[in-house]
Scaffold this active site. Structure first.
Site, mmCIF file in Angstrom:
data_model
loop_
_atom_site.group_PDB
_atom_site.id
_atom_site.type_symbol
_atom_site.label_atom_id
_atom_site.label_comp_id
_atom_site.label_asym_id
_atom_site.label_seq_id
_atom_site.Cartn_x
_atom_site.Cartn_y
_atom_site.Cartn_z
ATOM 1 N N ASP A 37 7.250 10.086 17.674
ATOM 2 C CA ASP A 37 5.939 10.863 17.946
ATOM 3 C C ASP A 37 6.328 12.779 17.617
ATOM 4 O O ASP A 37 6.848 12.675 17.159
ATOM 5 C CB ASP A 37 6.841 10.960 19.591
ATOM 6 C CG ASP A 37 5.241 11.555 20.702
ATOM 7 O OD1 ASP A 37 5.023 10.343 21.068
ATOM 8 O OD2 ASP A 37 5.195 12.107 20.226
ATOM 9 N N ASN A 90 0.396 2.668 18.968
ATOM 10 C CA ASN A 90 0.247 3.266 20.057
ATOM 11 C C ASN A 90 -0.319 4.586 20.335
ATOM 12 O O ASN A 90 -0.727 5.073 21.662
ATOM 13 C CB ASN A 90 1.596 2.771 21.477
ATOM 14 C CG ASN A 90 1.064 3.841 22.798
ATOM 15 O OD1 ASN A 90 0.644 2.966 23.175
ATOM 16 N ND2 ASN A 90 2.041 5.126 22.916
ATOM 17 N N TYR A 156 -13.820 9.123 21.540
ATOM 18 C CA TYR A 156 -12.804 8.437 22.178
ATOM 19 C C TYR A 156 -13.461 7.498 21.899
ATOM 20 O O TYR A 156 -12.676 5.742 21.711
ATOM 21 C CB TYR A 156 -12.468 8.918 24.097
ATOM 22 C CG TYR A 156 -11.352 7.881 23.866
ATOM 23 C CD1 TYR A 156 -10.952 7.140 24.788
ATOM 24 C CD2 TYR A 156 -9.891 7.999 23.084
ATOM 25 C CE1 TYR A 156 -10.150 6.329 25.154
ATOM 26 C CE2 TYR A 156 -8.530 7.820 24.225
ATOM 27 C CZ TYR A 156 -8.473 6.248 24.891
ATOM 28 O OH TYR A 156 -8.106 6.293 25.446
ATOM 29 N N LYS A 160 -11.475 4.178 19.482
ATOM 30 C CA LYS A 160 -10.906 3.637 19.713
ATOM 31 C C LYS A 160 -11.901 1.555 19.142
ATOM 32 O O LYS A 160 -10.882 0.571 19.496
ATOM 33 C CB LYS A 160 -11.209 3.252 21.331
ATOM 34 C CG LYS A 160 -10.025 4.030 22.000
ATOM 35 C CD LYS A 160 -8.337 4.021 21.928
ATOM 36 C CE LYS A 160 -7.241 4.464 21.989
ATOM 37 N NZ LYS A 160 -5.875 4.745 21.478
HETATM 38 N N1 LIG Z 1 -2.480 4.906 29.885
HETATM 39 C C1 LIG Z 1 -3.986 4.392 30.221
HETATM 40 O O1 LIG Z 1 -4.540 3.658 31.417
HETATM 41 C C2 LIG Z 1 -4.977 3.999 29.111
HETATM 42 C C3 LIG Z 1 -5.728 3.007 28.879
HETATM 43 C C4 LIG Z 1 -6.755 2.786 27.211
HETATM 44 C C5 LIG Z 1 -5.617 3.341 26.182
HETATM 45 N N2 LIG Z 1 -4.464 4.067 26.519
HETATM 46 C C6 LIG Z 1 -3.872 4.124 25.754
HETATM 47 O O2 LIG Z 1 -2.822 4.371 25.059
HETATM 48 C C7 LIG Z 1 -1.676 4.920 24.680
HETATM 49 C C8 LIG Z 1 -0.882 5.522 25.065
HETATM 50 O O3 LIG Z 1 -1.304 6.944 26.075
HETATM 51 P P1 LIG Z 1 -0.566 7.117 27.557
HETATM 52 O O4 LIG Z 1 -1.256 6.692 28.213
HETATM 53 O O5 LIG Z 1 0.247 6.104 27.237
HETATM 54 O O6 LIG Z 1 -0.473 8.836 27.134
HETATM 55 P P2 LIG Z 1 0.104 9.337 26.387
HETATM 56 O O7 LIG Z 1 -0.879 10.670 26.565
HETATM 57 O O8 LIG Z 1 1.668 9.928 27.907
HETATM 58 O O9 LIG Z 1 0.583 8.648 25.508
HETATM 59 C C9 LIG Z 1 0.413 9.871 24.114
HETATM 60 C C10 LIG Z 1 1.596 9.935 23.489
HETATM 61 O O10 LIG Z 1 1.289 9.688 22.113
HETATM 62 C C11 LIG Z 1 1.937 10.792 21.946
HETATM 63 N N3 LIG Z 1 0.878 11.855 20.394
HETATM 64 C C12 LIG Z 1 -0.309 12.364 20.676
HETATM 65 N N4 LIG Z 1 -0.092 12.893 19.104
HETATM 66 C C13 LIG Z 1 0.025 12.162 18.160
HETATM 67 C C14 LIG Z 1 0.571 12.616 17.211
HETATM 68 N N5 LIG Z 1 -0.557 12.952 15.805
HETATM 69 N N6 LIG Z 1 1.513 11.946 15.978
HETATM 70 C C15 LIG Z 1 2.229 11.325 16.968
HETATM 71 N N7 LIG Z 1 2.327 11.133 18.306
HETATM 72 C C16 LIG Z 1 1.348 11.728 18.943
HETATM 73 C C17 LIG Z 1 1.949 11.750 22.683
HETATM 74 O O11 LIG Z 1 3.205 12.947 22.004
HETATM 75 C C18 LIG Z 1 2.567 10.879 23.658
HETATM 76 O O12 LIG Z 1 3.730 10.597 23.811
HETATM 77 C C19 LIG Z 1 -3.174 5.850 23.417
HETATM 78 O O13 LIG Z 1 -3.304 5.639 22.285
HETATM 79 C C20 LIG Z 1 -4.183 5.962 24.845
HETATM 80 O O14 LIG Z 1 -5.361 6.416 24.436
HETATM 81 C C21 LIG Z 1 -4.272 4.693 27.889
#
Ligand SMILES: NC(=O)c1ccc[n+]([C@@H]2O[C@H](COP(=O)([O-])OP(=O)(O)OC[C@H]3O[C@@H](n4cnc5c(N)ncnc54)[C@H](O)[C@@H]3O)[C@@H](O)[C@H]2O)c1
Length: 193
Positions: A37, A90, A156, A160
């Site tokens: 990360d 992720n 976004y 995706k």
């Molecule tokens: N939470 C939801 O409801 C949801 C729904 C659909 C998709 N998603 C997708 O799931 C994934 C995780 O989302 P989340 O909700 O846990 O969000 P989150 O913000 O808690 O986690 C995202 C993580 O990605 C890391 N990150 C960001 N930019 C980065 C980079 N350049 N290099 C390495 N790490 C990086 C952040 O530090 C963080 O730890 C994402 O791809 C998000 O688009 C989330």
């Protein structure tokens, strides 16, 4: 015997949310876990929580927009645990909710660099490792916004949707070489995350 005993899993975006929960779940099921990360402190905390629970973890600071960071994370995984069996690509960011014509070029480029190109680069090097080993499994995080449009979220959603197209095609490329590649979109989220 736990489900992932002896397996090595790499998770990107593991300081919080889905990534951290998944990293801890893999460790609970016996896998050695590498968390990668850009947020170093939270990443180390995820590894600490896993080790505190008796698991094996390695934290590597990694910006998925930088190919050299991803290679270094994979090299560190193999150096520490000798192999890579599973990857969960992720890491991702959201966009500010706004109409498409107001999205700046920089906002577009950053979303694509992290959410789409980051998955592509990670998968490219993970596949190389898995081809050498004769197989593995990769899961790429898409979203509900990967299967339908959301007002105010065009960039976004584009990234995706892109993850799904990338995943479907890569899955066909390596299906007969023991590498399973799939994607997930978040269930039931009313907002397009
Ligand atoms: N939470 C939801 O409801 C949801 C729904 C659909 C998709 N998603 C997708 O799931 C994934 C995780 O989302 P989340 O909700 O846990 O969000 P989150 O913000 O808690 O986690 C995202 C993580 O990605 C890391 N990150 C960001 N930019 C980065 C980079 N350049 N290099 C390495 N790490 C990086 C952040 O530090 C963080 O730890 C994402 O791809 C998000 O688009 C989330």
């Amino acid at each position: 015997m736990s489900r992932f005993d002896g397996k090595v899993a790499l998770i990107t975006g593991a300081t919080s949310g889905i990534g951290r929960a998944t990293a801890r779940a893999f460790a609970r099921e016996g896998a050695s876990v590498v968390v990668a990360d850009v947020a170093a402190d939270g990443n180390c905390e995820t590894a600490r929580l896993i080790e505190q629970a008796g698991g094996q973890a390695l934290a590597v600071t990694c910006d998925v927009t930088r190919a050299e960071d991803i290679r270094a994370a994979l090299d560190a995984a193999v150096e520490r645990f000798g192999r890579l069996d599973i990857a969960f690509n992720n890491a991702g960011i959201e966009q500010a909710i706004k109409p498409t014509h107001e999205i700046t070029d920089d906002e577009w480029d950053r979303l694509v660099a992290i959410n789409l190109r980051g998955v592509f680069i990670a998968m490219k090097y993970e596949v190389e490792l898995m081809l050498d080993r004769g197989g593995g499994a990769i899961v790429n995080t898409s979203s509900g916004a990967g299967v339908k449009g959301f007002a105010g979220n065009a960039a976004y959603a584009a990234t995706k949707h892109g993850v799904i197209g990338l995943t479907k095609s890569a899955a066909l490329d390596y299906a007969d070489q023991g590498i399973r590649i799939s994607t997930r979109s978040a269930p039931g989220s009313s907002t397009p995350r």
